[in-house]
Structure formats: structure tokens, C-alpha cells
Design an enzyme around this catalytic site. Sequence first.
Site, PDB file in Angstrom:
ATOM      1  N   ILE A   1       0.826  -1.200   0.000  1.00 34.95           N
ATOM      2  CA  ILE A   1       0.000   0.000   0.000  1.00 34.95           C
ATOM      3  C   ILE A   1       0.863   1.254   0.000  1.00 34.95           C
ATOM      4  O   ILE A   1       0.598   2.209  -0.734  1.00 34.95           O
ATOM      5  CB  ILE A   1      -0.944   0.001   1.222  1.00 34.95           C
TER       6      ILE A   1
ATOM      7  N   ASN B   1       1.810   4.898   7.592  1.00 40.98           N
ATOM      8  CA  ASN B   1       1.313   3.691   6.934  1.00 40.98           C
ATOM      9  C   ASN B   1       1.947   2.401   7.451  1.00 40.98           C
ATOM     10  O   ASN B   1       1.382   1.324   7.266  1.00 40.98           O
ATOM     11  CB  ASN B   1       1.546   3.820   5.422  1.00 40.98           C
TER      12      ASN B   1
ATOM     13  N   LYS C   1       3.188  12.820  16.361  1.00 39.79           N
ATOM     14  CA  LYS C   1       3.739  13.793  17.307  1.00 39.79           C
ATOM     15  C   LYS C   1       4.773  14.690  16.641  1.00 39.79           C
ATOM     16  O   LYS C   1       4.696  15.925  16.741  1.00 39.79           O
ATOM     17  CB  LYS C   1       4.371  13.065  18.501  1.00 39.79           C
TER      18      LYS C   1
ATOM     19  N   SER D   1      -7.767   0.739   9.230  1.00 36.86           N
ATOM     20  CA  SER D   1      -8.196  -0.540   8.659  1.00 36.86           C
ATOM     21  C   SER D   1      -9.688  -0.721   8.889  1.00 36.86           C
ATOM     22  O   SER D   1     -10.237  -0.207   9.870  1.00 36.86           O
ATOM     23  CB  SER D   1      -7.444  -1.701   9.316  1.00 36.86           C
TER      24      SER D   1
ATOM     25  N   TYR E   1      -4.753  -6.689  16.611  1.00 33.22           N
ATOM     26  CA  TYR E   1      -4.718  -5.819  15.433  1.00 33.22           C
ATOM     27  C   TYR E   1      -5.974  -4.957  15.372  1.00 33.22           C
ATOM     28  O   TYR E   1      -5.908  -3.747  15.113  1.00 33.22           O
ATOM     29  CB  TYR E   1      -4.584  -6.668  14.176  1.00 33.22           C
TER      30      TYR E   1
ATOM     31  N   LYS F   1      -5.951  -0.804  15.506  1.00 29.52           N
ATOM     32  CA  LYS F   1      -6.474   0.019  14.415  1.00 29.52           C
ATOM     33  C   LYS F   1      -7.669   0.855  14.866  1.00 29.52           C
ATOM     34  O   LYS F   1      -7.855   1.986  14.398  1.00 29.52           O
ATOM     35  CB  LYS F   1      -6.839  -0.860  13.227  1.00 29.52           C
TER      36      LYS F   1
ATOM     37  N   THR G   1      -1.703  -7.715  -1.207  1.00 28.88           N
ATOM     38  CA  THR G   1      -0.317  -7.297  -1.030  1.00 28.88           C
ATOM     39  C   THR G   1       0.459  -8.422  -0.352  1.00 28.88           C
ATOM     40  O   THR G   1      -0.115  -9.397   0.138  1.00 28.88           O
ATOM     41  CB  THR G   1      -0.220  -6.034  -0.148  1.00 28.88           C
TER      42      THR G   1
END
Length: 278
Positions: free
Chosen positions: A45, A117, A152, A171, A186, A190, A220
Amino acid sequence: MPAPATYATGLTPLPTPVPKVSKNIMERFSLKGKVASITGSSSGIGFAVAEAFAQAGADVAIWYNSKPSDEKAEYLSKTYGVRSKAYKCAVTNAKQVETTIQTIEKDFGKIDIFIANAGIPWTAGPMIDVPNNEEWDKVVDLDLNGAYYCAKYAGQIFKKQGYGSFIFTASMSGHIVNIPQMQACYNAAKCAVLHLSRSLAVEWAGFARCNTVSPGYMATEISDFIPRDTKEKWWQLIPMGREGDPSELAGAYIYLASDASTYTTGADILVDGGYCCP
């Protein structure tokens, strides 16, 4: 009597001014003259977005950790006539992130766009069956803490400049619970990224915008390890019946990065083939 100001951010006078940008919508989608910094952009991506940004005229800083990407930066420069350079950085190391962002600002003169990303999937199965907490720490450290470090230090530059567009790769897993694979860690990371973005959109309203793109299942290398029978279940659950191609995400990122979205902040764009609809 003090002049009225926005409740959350103290912006005054009201109404705040509309940005002075082109009235031509195609010109507003252009990234010509802008500098984009993209983590996790050596492949997948991230590189699809980097190439799309170069096609739209942006100079691009590619970030990598384990896969040297100087050749990919050279490819973008030669193919699209933009400036591109690769930077090695472990986004889980706050000091490295700070130094890399400062170096990019020095090399390019500014940073207009930052895409957080970099990320990894959870592959350990049901959480309570994992014998230790190392896998949890690894995923949260990269997918959440790494994104926070980028925000930040990029945000500090945006505040100094008075402008900027920050985009997290979130996501669809921050919206739903995936099946058949179990990946609570996960999903939680997200989901946290989604709310971090909305929170920063308010904090930064006086100088920058902050948004998210939430991809669905994408074809991917990050999903190469997935067995075909699992992917067949995915296809059945996706209304469009397939995984997405990374290039199909590019339009969402370009919109959020460009002057076409000057009144868009705290938003999330789902690009999931309709997965979250049913």
C-alpha cells in the site's frame, strides 16, 4: 467582552477564513509543489500511494526499515520527474522517528503531507492461546505507538509551518471483527488509530488536518501467508467478491492529501469493497 471563539480549539475571530485555493477542481487535486512523507512505503500500500503522489506531482520521502528502497526512490524521480529520497527508520523508535522527520524537513525544505502507513498483522491466533505477551507488544508497538510517534513529530512541524495534512492508514478491522481469523490485537490497535486521528483533528484544527483511510483486504505481500481457503471465505464476505488492488486506494489518499479536501478533517474513508456494509 472577548470575541467568540471555537469551544474546543479557541480559534478566533469567527467565522474562520476559507483557504485561498484554486477554483478549478482538477488543480485542487494536484500535489505539484508539495512534499509527502510516507512510512512503510517500500512496498504494498505504501509504495502504491508513493507512486500515486509522484504521478500527482509531489516530491516523495520513502520510509523503509528492512528493505532498502533507494532504487524505488530513483524510479519515482526518473519516471515522474519529481524529487524522491529513501530513509531508513524503525518507527517503533521515537528518537529515530523524530530525527528522520527533521532530516526530511531539512532535505526538502518542508513537509506538506505525512502518511503513517507502517504496520504489521496479527498472526498468532486467539489471544488467550498465545503463551506470552511479546506478539501483542510487537503489533501494538508498531501499529499504534509507531503511528503516534509519527503524528507527534510531524505535527510539531505542521504547527510551526501553519499547515499540513496527516493521514493514518487505519483498517476496516477498526470498524468490525474479522472472521475467520482471530486478531483481537490488530483490531484494537487500528480502532485506537481511528480515534487518535479524530482527537488530533480537533487538537490541530488551527493549523493542520488529520484523517484516516481504512483499507479492507488488499492483495499485497502482507497477506501472502494467508491460506487460499481463508481467502475464499473473505471473498464470500466481501460484497464485491475480491480483494482490492493497492492502486484502488490511491484516490482516497490523494483526496485527503490535496486541496480538494480543505474542509475534511477527522474523517475516515473505508475502501473495503463493501465489507462493512452488511
